[in-house]
Design a protein around this motif. Structure first.
Motif, PDB file in Angstrom:
ATOM      1  N   LYS A  81      -4.194   6.807   5.648  1.00 12.66           N
ATOM      2  CA  LYS A  81      -3.000   7.182   4.894  1.00 12.66           C
ATOM      3  C   LYS A  81      -1.958   6.101   5.140  1.00 12.66           C
ATOM      4  N   THR A  82      -1.557   5.431   4.087  1.00 11.90           N
ATOM      5  CA  THR A  82      -0.677   4.275   4.202  1.00 11.90           C
ATOM      6  C   THR A  82       0.751   4.683   4.547  1.00 11.90           C
ATOM      7  N   GLU A  83       1.309   4.030   5.570  1.00 13.57           N
ATOM      8  CA  GLU A  83       2.707   4.241   5.942  1.00 13.57           C
ATOM      9  C   GLU A  83       3.567   3.025   5.635  1.00 13.57           C
ATOM     10  N   PHE A  84       2.942   1.848   5.511  1.00 15.10           N
ATOM     11  CA  PHE A  84       3.718   0.665   5.138  1.00 15.10           C
ATOM     12  C   PHE A  84       2.816  -0.365   4.491  1.00 15.10           C
ATOM     13  N   SER A  85       3.403  -1.142   3.587  1.00 14.86           N
ATOM     14  CA  SER A  85       2.694  -2.219   2.904  1.00 14.86           C
ATOM     15  C   SER A  85       3.718  -3.243   2.449  1.00 14.86           C
TER      16      SER A  85
END
Length: 238
Positions: A81-85
């Motif tokens: 689950k992406t929290e930053f990009s």
């Protein structure tokens, strides 16, 4: 539609052929994994609940991109689950699933139609192997607490590698990152910077701090890369 970055991460972690996938033992993937191509370093860090993926060029002191968040293992796949990009903040909050094969200390994947082999740099371990969130900072002799919020600064540490990231998990905004190698011995924490998104002149710098772990808190005292005195408290997120 997935962004180019999401696709590249998927290709990195997807298998060219695999009926054999990640076993049910999560410790197989914990730690740091590296792949180098044409002076470009690809680095994956996994603590018990968090991960980060970074791309950078050490000779040119160039930061390229990073992504991270939380992860779990189920049905033979790593689910993130992406929290930053740094490339697409619309990815924040989205989930992806990647099959992975671990074999003899390497992670075997297929990227752009070619088999790739990741070297395991470390498998975790040590007093600092966790994901930490900054929860306190000294200002003029007073320790000010930093309560949990969507905007936070985290630090992911495996057995030998670290990465910090300043992020907002609600808005997807990204404020900066840096990382490299570290040691922690006899109360002395020393890190060597390999990538820094804000200032490439910091790359190669070595910083040392007095450090101690008390329960779930890591006390961190020394000078920043700018030379300013700091005393911070970081608390375990894992």
């Amino acid at each position: 539609m997935k962004t180019l970055f999401a696709k590249s991460l998927f290709l990195i972690l997807s298998l060219a052929f695999s009926n054999k996938i990640l076993s049910q033992n999560k410790t197989n993937i914990l730690g740091a994994w590296m792949m180098e191509q044409d002076n470009i370093t690809h680095l994956l860090l996994f603590t018990s609940q968090h991960y980060s993926y970074s791309v950078y060029n050490i000779p040119e002191k160039k930061f390229i991109q990073t992504q991270g968040g939380t992860w779990t293992e189920a049905n033979g796949s790593v689910n993130t689950k992406t929290e930053f990009s740094t490339t697409d903040k619309s990815m924040v909050g989205k989930t992806y699933s990647y099959p992975v094969k671990i074999e003899s200390g390497h992670m075997l994947t297929n990227w752009s139609g070619q088999d790739k082999k990741w070297k395991q740099v470390d498998n975790g371990g040590g007093d600092l192997n966790a994901t930490w969130r900054i929860t306190g900072r000294d200002q003029k002799g007073t320790m000010n607490s930093i309560p949990p919020s969507a905007r936070k600064t985290i630090k992911i540490l495996t057995g030998t590698r670290f990465q910090w990231a300043a992020i907002n998990t609600q808005t997807g905004d990204f404020f900066g990152t840096g990382g490299g190698t570290y040691t922690f011995k006899d109360g002395r924490y020393t890190e060597t910077i390999e990538f820094f998104s804000r200032d490439s002149s910091r790359i190669g710098m070595q910083l040392s701090f007095d450090g101690k772990v008390e329960g779930k808190d890591w006390h961190h005292r020394g000078k920043s890369s700018k030379g300013d005195p700091i005393y911070e408290v970081w608390s375990k997120e894992d």
